[in-house]
Structures are given as C-alpha cells and as structure tokens.
Design an enzyme around this catalytic site. Structure first.
Site, PDB file in Angstrom:
ATOM      1  N   ARG A  39       0.733  -1.245   0.039  1.00 51.40           N
ATOM      2  CA  ARG A  39      -0.018   0.115  -0.030  1.00 51.40           C
ATOM      3  C   ARG A  39       0.817   1.558  -0.099  1.00 51.40           C
ATOM      4  O   ARG A  39       0.486   2.360  -0.598  1.00 51.40           O
ATOM      5  CB  ARG A  39      -1.075  -0.011   1.386  1.00 51.40           C
ATOM      6  CG  ARG A  39      -1.947   1.221   1.235  1.00 51.40           C
ATOM      7  CD  ARG A  39      -2.719   0.982   2.533  1.00 51.40           C
ATOM      8  NE  ARG A  39      -3.584   2.119   2.916  1.00 51.40           N
ATOM      9  CZ  ARG A  39      -4.718   2.685   2.478  1.00 51.40           C
ATOM     10  NH1 ARG A  39      -5.306   1.925   1.495  1.00 51.40           N
ATOM     11  NH2 ARG A  39      -5.228   3.777   2.747  1.00 51.40           N
ATOM     12  N   ILE A  65      -6.771   8.245  -1.232  1.00 51.63           N
ATOM     13  CA  ILE A  65      -6.701   6.540  -1.156  1.00 51.63           C
ATOM     14  C   ILE A  65      -7.587   6.232   0.060  1.00 51.63           C
ATOM     15  O   ILE A  65      -7.619   6.690   1.020  1.00 51.63           O
ATOM     16  CB  ILE A  65      -5.254   5.994  -1.146  1.00 51.63           C
ATOM     17  CG1 ILE A  65      -5.410   4.489  -1.050  1.00 51.63           C
ATOM     18  CG2 ILE A  65      -4.563   6.725   0.040  1.00 51.63           C
ATOM     19  CD1 ILE A  65      -4.087   3.947  -1.300  1.00 51.63           C
ATOM     20  N   SER A  66      -8.780   5.396  -0.305  1.00 49.67           N
ATOM     21  CA  SER A  66      -9.587   5.000   0.663  1.00 49.67           C
ATOM     22  C   SER A  66      -8.957   4.381   2.061  1.00 49.67           C
ATOM     23  O   SER A  66      -7.846   3.769   2.070  1.00 49.67           O
ATOM     24  CB  SER A  66     -10.694   4.349   0.217  1.00 49.67           C
ATOM     25  OG  SER A  66     -11.333   4.809  -0.656  1.00 49.67           O
ATOM     26  N   GLN A  67      -9.637   4.593   3.284  1.00 54.19           N
ATOM     27  CA  GLN A  67      -9.168   3.818   4.170  1.00 54.19           C
ATOM     28  C   GLN A  67      -9.002   2.409   4.153  1.00 54.19           C
ATOM     29  O   GLN A  67      -9.999   1.595   3.539  1.00 54.19           O
ATOM     30  CB  GLN A  67     -10.302   4.227   5.479  1.00 54.19           C
ATOM     31  CG  GLN A  67     -10.235   3.601   6.807  1.00 54.19           C
ATOM     32  CD  GLN A  67     -11.500   3.531   7.431  1.00 54.19           C
ATOM     33  OE1 GLN A  67     -12.701   3.824   7.132  1.00 54.19           O
ATOM     34  NE2 GLN A  67     -11.326   3.346   8.923  1.00 54.19           N
TER      35      GLN A  67
END
Length: 221
Positions: A39, A65-67
C-alpha cells in the site's frame, strides 16, 4: 525501494489484524490480497509512513486513497471468484484495482483525471499487474465493449446509481456504490438476477464525488 521490506510487512500485518479482521472481514482471499499489496507504493513518498494508518490519505488532484477497512469491506461484499471480470469506476491511486487483481482474472478500471491515469498505469506495470486494463475517460458510462461484468465497484459518491452501470452487470452480478449527497452517502450493494435488481444498504460512508454524465455533472467547490 524494496517492496517486501520487513518494516512494511509488519505494518501490513498489523493493519490487517487491528483494522480489518477486528472489524469482521473474514474472506481469506481479501485478507491475503491486502497482506500482499504494498500500500505504501500507492501514496507519495512523503506519506509512505502513514500508508497503513486507519484513515484515507490525499493522492493529489483533490482525490484520496480510501481507508484500508473500507477497501476490504467493499471487496468482500463483491463475493469475488477467481474467474470473475470486474469493472472499477475511479482508478484513483490504483490500490483498489491492485487488491482486485490479486483475486480475479481481469480488472477493468476507468479514471477521468489524466495525471492519475498515467501514474497508476506506470505503477501497475512496475508491479507486474498485467491483468489490469486501464482506460482514461468518464467512468459513469461504464465500459460497454467489455460488458457484462461479474462485479462492478464504484469508488466515488454518486447522487444516484448510474443506469449504464446497472445495464452492464451480468446476471448474478454484484455492484457496490456509494450513493448520496456531496457530504455523506450510503454504501449500496446491488445484485442482479434473472428477475431484476435488488438493493441493500451496507451503512454510511463518505467518498469524493463521482463526476461524469451519469454522476455529478461538474466539480462544485
């Protein structure tokens, strides 16, 4: 940079245990994908040390960028199989597409912001995600030439469910999409069978706006 460094492996494992498994994500394929995808490579170098935190991060161009948990929850809700073909609307950082590519045979992903499109295509090539097909354009119209899809995931909030995406779902297909206003949405799961469409709510969420012909018409500041 060594993508398999011990430091980031430890951070990924901690993220999976504390943020994802602890909240009820159990799909072994989803958990394995999240453990495998680096990530920290999907954010800027300045934010790498925050990449495994329990929050979204900016990626430029007004996008995020999402959780990690949201990525895991949405992916699990798609109930994916190895031979599925998946359409993603909103490539963004590329992280969600990479998670999908670890699980399914082919991922089609569309991005409307050209700098993000270029950046993620290069990153997919660097990380050897050869089963990800990218397109630059309006994702709210889907990808008719490659439809129908076994699953569709929309990673931006829409005022309504775009009808072209519904039409591009295969029988037995699943779609996850945030629907609501500019400030909050419900995460909706759509299932298509031979009799029609069923919708269920997975709860509240907040995403950036889905811009396009069948979403928000323009960015409103």
């Amino acid at each position: 940079m060594n993508t398999s460094s011990a430091k980031y492996k430890r951070q990924r494992e901690d993220m999976v245990r504390r943020q994802i498994e602890a909240r009820g994500v159990t799909d072994p394929d989803v958990l394995a994908a999240i453990r495998n995808v680096p990530r920290h490579l999907f954010v800027s170098e300045a934010l790498e040390d925050q990449a495994y935190g329990d929050f979204p991060l900016p990626i430029g161009e007004g996008q995020t960028i999402s959780q990690p948990y949201i990525v895991a929850e949405m992916t699990q809700a798609l109930a994916l199989s190895a031979d599925d073909r998946v359409l993603e609307i909103g490539t963004g950082s590329g992280y969600q597409a990479a998670i999908l590519a670890e699980i399914v045979s082919r991922v089609y992903t569309i991005e409307r912001i050209h700098p993000l499109f270029v950046r993620t295509r290069r990153l997919f090539d660097r990380l050897h995600y050869h089963n990800i097909v990218t397109r630059y354009g309006d994702g709210t119209s889907g990808w008719p030439d490659e439809s129908p899809f076994d699953a569709i995931i929309v990673t931006a909030g829409s005022p309504k469910v775009p009808e072209p995406l519904v039409r591009q779902l295969a029988v037995g297909g699943r779609m996850i999409i945030p629907v609501g206003d500019r400030y909050s949405q419900d995460l909706i799961k759509i299932y298509r069978d031979q009799t029609g469409i069923r919708q269920t709510s997975m709860g509240g969420c907040r995403f950036v706006k889905l811009i396009g012909e069948h979403g928000w018409k323009k960015v409103q500041r």
